[in-house]
Design a protein around this motif. Structure first.
Motif, PDB file in Angstrom:
ATOM      1  N   PHE B  82     -71.137 -40.364 -40.936  1.00  0.00           N
ATOM      2  CA  PHE B  82     -72.303 -41.252 -40.908  1.00  0.00           C
ATOM      3  C   PHE B  82     -73.578 -40.470 -41.172  1.00  0.00           C
ATOM      4  O   PHE B  82     -73.690 -39.304 -40.801  1.00  0.00           O
ATOM      5  N   VAL B  83     -74.528 -41.138 -41.841  1.00  0.00           N
ATOM      6  CA  VAL B  83     -75.844 -40.542 -42.045  1.00  0.00           C
ATOM      7  C   VAL B  83     -76.844 -41.522 -41.455  1.00  0.00           C
ATOM      8  O   VAL B  83     -76.803 -42.714 -41.751  1.00  0.00           O
ATOM      9  N   THR B  84     -77.704 -41.024 -40.570  1.00  0.00           N
ATOM     10  CA  THR B  84     -78.656 -41.947 -39.935  1.00  0.00           C
ATOM     11  C   THR B  84     -80.035 -41.322 -39.923  1.00  0.00           C
ATOM     12  O   THR B  84     -80.185 -40.117 -39.771  1.00  0.00           O
ATOM     13  N   ALA B  85     -81.044 -42.159 -40.124  1.00  0.00           N
ATOM     14  CA  ALA B  85     -82.417 -41.662 -39.994  1.00  0.00           C
ATOM     15  C   ALA B  85     -82.685 -41.508 -38.511  1.00  0.00           C
ATOM     16  O   ALA B  85     -82.074 -42.183 -37.690  1.00  0.00           O
ATOM     17  N   TYR B  86     -83.579 -40.617 -38.189  1.00  0.00           N
ATOM     18  CA  TYR B  86     -83.856 -40.404 -36.777  1.00  0.00           C
ATOM     19  C   TYR B  86     -84.251 -41.706 -36.122  1.00  0.00           C
ATOM     20  O   TYR B  86     -85.153 -42.388 -36.578  1.00  0.00           O
ATOM     21  N   SER B  87     -83.534 -42.069 -35.110  1.00  0.00           N
ATOM     22  CA  SER B  87     -84.042 -43.093 -34.213  1.00  0.00           C
ATOM     23  C   SER B  87     -83.251 -42.867 -32.953  1.00  0.00           C
ATOM     24  O   SER B  87     -82.043 -42.677 -33.001  1.00  0.00           O
ATOM     25  N   GLU B  88     -83.958 -42.817 -31.874  1.00  0.00           N
ATOM     26  CA  GLU B  88     -83.366 -42.324 -30.641  1.00  0.00           C
ATOM     27  C   GLU B  88     -82.044 -42.981 -30.299  1.00  0.00           C
ATOM     28  O   GLU B  88     -81.072 -42.322 -29.997  1.00  0.00           O
ATOM     29  N   TYR B  89     -82.024 -44.311 -30.393  1.00  0.00           N
ATOM     30  CA  TYR B  89     -80.827 -44.981 -29.902  1.00  0.00           C
ATOM     31  C   TYR B  89     -79.607 -44.673 -30.770  1.00  0.00           C
ATOM     32  O   TYR B  89     -78.508 -44.490 -30.276  1.00  0.00           O
ATOM     33  N   ALA B  90     -79.840 -44.561 -32.107  1.00  0.00           N
ATOM     34  CA  ALA B  90     -78.708 -44.301 -32.990  1.00  0.00           C
ATOM     35  C   ALA B  90     -78.155 -42.904 -32.760  1.00  0.00           C
ATOM     36  O   ALA B  90     -76.952 -42.717 -32.600  1.00  0.00           O
TER      37      ALA B  90
END
Lengths: 329, 261
Positions: B82-90
């Motif tokens: 998975f690739v995710t942009a920074y966001s705390e919950y993710a």
């Protein structure tokens, strides 16, 4: 000395005046002196007591002064002694009450002044609270947006693209406006539209295949005052809830015109729109928090003189119209 | 797994980020061949089925089908990163699971670690792990952050247009047999009405209970818009609204709201 009515009246008034004056002096003196009182003594009790205690001495002094020319001292004449007695009686009867009511007036005056200064302080607090509330309601920079954008910019730099510095300029312009500053003065529509353009250029760089946009604005509207981040909130909302969830994307149109002293700003998109009404499911998750905050800000700033109406477009899409008083800056 | 040249799919709705990951993978894993680029979850699933890549790099946040939903459909057909942009919950949700993930902007050192882990599995010829359970956990975590908030807007037909009506401008809601009538203040502050299909009962669950109270089997009223209440006979009452002529009934079972008023 020949006794006549007028001189008799004058004498009486002179005596009364002297007594009253001495009482007032005692009253006033004890208001300021002694400076510090032990805790168990109330100043007003002292003042009232002094007013009463002074009466006999003052009456005696008044009689002495008004009978200076008389052959025999006044206290040897029965009549004068009785007169002095009745003056002392009347003074003891009335003056403490008068002193008390004066004190009461004085205290309530003080209370009023205090209440006024409290009121002033309270309104200052309220204004401070309002200011910070307004700042809180301003859209914040989303980390998600920021890091995604930076990832894009880094790729442009790595690829040696000439677009990189242009996009960085847009990002700087966006951040300058979106990072809450302590002195957010009212901006103009021209500045607000620069910010909207910077944001849309960034988003277009990120999704060139899914986002097109057009901005139309009357020149006269550029100098109109506009609360910062109002149009931007509408545009961000259109991207987030209209374009971003859609595989094919769409177009965002921003138009601003003036009409009869009002400013009409319209932000519409051809994105996914409000979607299908699921059973019992109303607005989609998160839709409207930004818009609800914006409405609250408009209420704080324009006190009901601004309207925000939101309408679904067919076949799909969404339009937000903002109507507020046009005031040149 | 074959010892043939490993292949990969990259899914991201942002073209620049697809080319960024392509460029970085060329350095971190030179023999990996990028066989497909997808713009959304749906395309990712279709191309995985058609081209059978060894590894799928899936952006979590994509239009239509999200990265997590796409991974569920890909299942064990490929290793998923998975690739995710920074966001705390993710990030927090991923850190809890044993799933491979990268944070955007992708850090070269992190990418090298991830590549090493995936290659180890390929060398050991392990099949892709069954990630269904992990995905369940992940989705539960992602959903938890989206706690239900009270409703702030109601979608309703006003004339021919579907409008969003701010709940604080609603005076009262009254249910008919099939519809709910919404009485609110229009753009100019004048009384307006609209009909919606959602039942009053469903709406009541979503409305902020501090302002909206039920006063009758078929009436919910915005307490801020009540002008005054008059007592009627037989334990009932009548509500008079600010700036509206119509009166609303209060039935016996809801009268307690107006005791001591």
């Amino acid at each position: 000395m020949k006794f006549t009515w007028p001189t008799w009246w004058i004498t009486i008034w002179a005596r009364l005046f002297l007594i009253g004056f001495l009482q007032l002096t005692a009253f006033g003196l004890l208001e300021r002196w002694p400076r510090r009182l032990p805790r168990w003594v109330a100043r007003w009790v002292l003042q009232v007591a002094a007013v009463a205690i002074v009466v006999p001495f003052a009456a005696a002094l008044a009689y002495s002064l008004t009978t200076l020319g008389d052959p025999s001292p006044w206290y040897q004449s029965k009549e004068k002694l009785a007169g002095c007695g009745s003056m002392i009686g009347a003074g003891l009867l009335f003056s403490p009450w008068i002193a008390m009511s004066a004190l009461y007036r004085h205290i309530s005056g003080q209370a009023q002044r205090q209440a006024l200064s409290f009121e002033l302080e309270r309104s200052e607090f309220a204004r401070d609270a309002l200011d910070s509330r307004l700042r809180l309601l301003q859209a914040q920079v989303e980390p998600h947006f920021l890091f995604n954008t930076l990832a894009n910019v880094r790729e442009l730099v790595d690829a040696g693209s000439a677009q990189a510095s242009q996009v960085l300029n847009s990002l700087i312009a966006y951040l300058r406006a979106a990072v809450p500053s302590l002195n957010d003065t009212s901006s103009t529509l021209g500045q607000e539209l620069d910010l909207v353009r910077a944001y849309l250029e960034i988003m277009h760089m990120r999704m060139p295949d899914r986002l097109q946009f057009k901005i139309q604005v009357e020149d006269a509207a550029l100098r109109i005052k506009c609360p910062p981040m109002t149009l931007l909130t509408l545009v961000e909302n259109a991207v987030r809830h209209g374009i971003d969830p859609s595989e094919v994307g769409g177009q965002i149109d921003v138009s601003v015109r003036l009409q009869q002293g009002r400013c009409l700003a319209l932000v519409s998109d051809t994105g996914v729109g409000l979607g299908q009404d699921h059973q019992g499911k109303q607005a989609s998750q998160g839709l409207g928090t930004g818009l609800a905050n914006l409405r609250e800000r408009l209420q704080l700033i324009f006190a009901g003189d601004a309207q925000l109406s939101l309408t679904a477009l067919s076949p799909h899409g969404f339009s937000a119209e903002l109507n507020f008083p046009a005031e040149a800056s | 797994m074959t010892t043939a040249r490993p292949t990969a799919l990259i899914a991201d709705d942002e073209p620049l980020l697809r080319s960024s990951l392509t460029r970085m993978l060329a350095e971190a894993w030179p023999e990996l061949e990028i066989v497909a680029q997808a713009r959304n979850g749906r395309e990712a699933v279709e191309q995985t089925q058609a081209l059978q890549p060894t590894v799928c790099f899936l952006d979590v946040h994509m239009p239509g089908l999200s990265g997590v939903e796409a991974a569920r459909q890909i299942g064990r057909a490929a290793h998923v990163v998975f690739v995710t942009a920074y966001s705390e919950y993710a990030v927090e949700a991923f850190a809890q699971g044993a799933l491979d993930y990268l944070v955007k902007p992708v850090d070269p050192a992190r990418l090298a670690d991830t590549v090493a882990r995936v290659r180890e599995r390929l060398v050991a010829a392990q099949p892709a792990p069954d990630i269904d359970v992990l995905l369940d956990k992940l989705e539960a975590r992602l959903q938890k952050k989206a706690a239900p908030e009270p409703l702030r807007w109601i979608k309703a037909l006003v004339g021919q247009a579907l409008r969003m009506i701010p709940v604080e401008e609603i005076d009262y809601l009254r249910s008919d047999e099939k519809y709910t009538l919404i009485a609110w203040r229009g753009d100019d502050g004048k009384a307006a009405e609209a009909l919606i299909r959602t039942s009053l009962k469903d709406l009541l669950d979503q409305l902020d209970g501090a302002h909206f109270i039920q006063v009758h089997r078929s009436v919910v009223v915005n307490i801020n818009m009540v002008s005054h209440v008059t007592r009627g006979e037989n334990e009932t009452a009548t509500i008079h609204m600010k700036g509206r002529s119509e009166k609303l009934p209060v039935s016996r079972s809801y009268l307690h709201h107006f005791k001591q008023m």
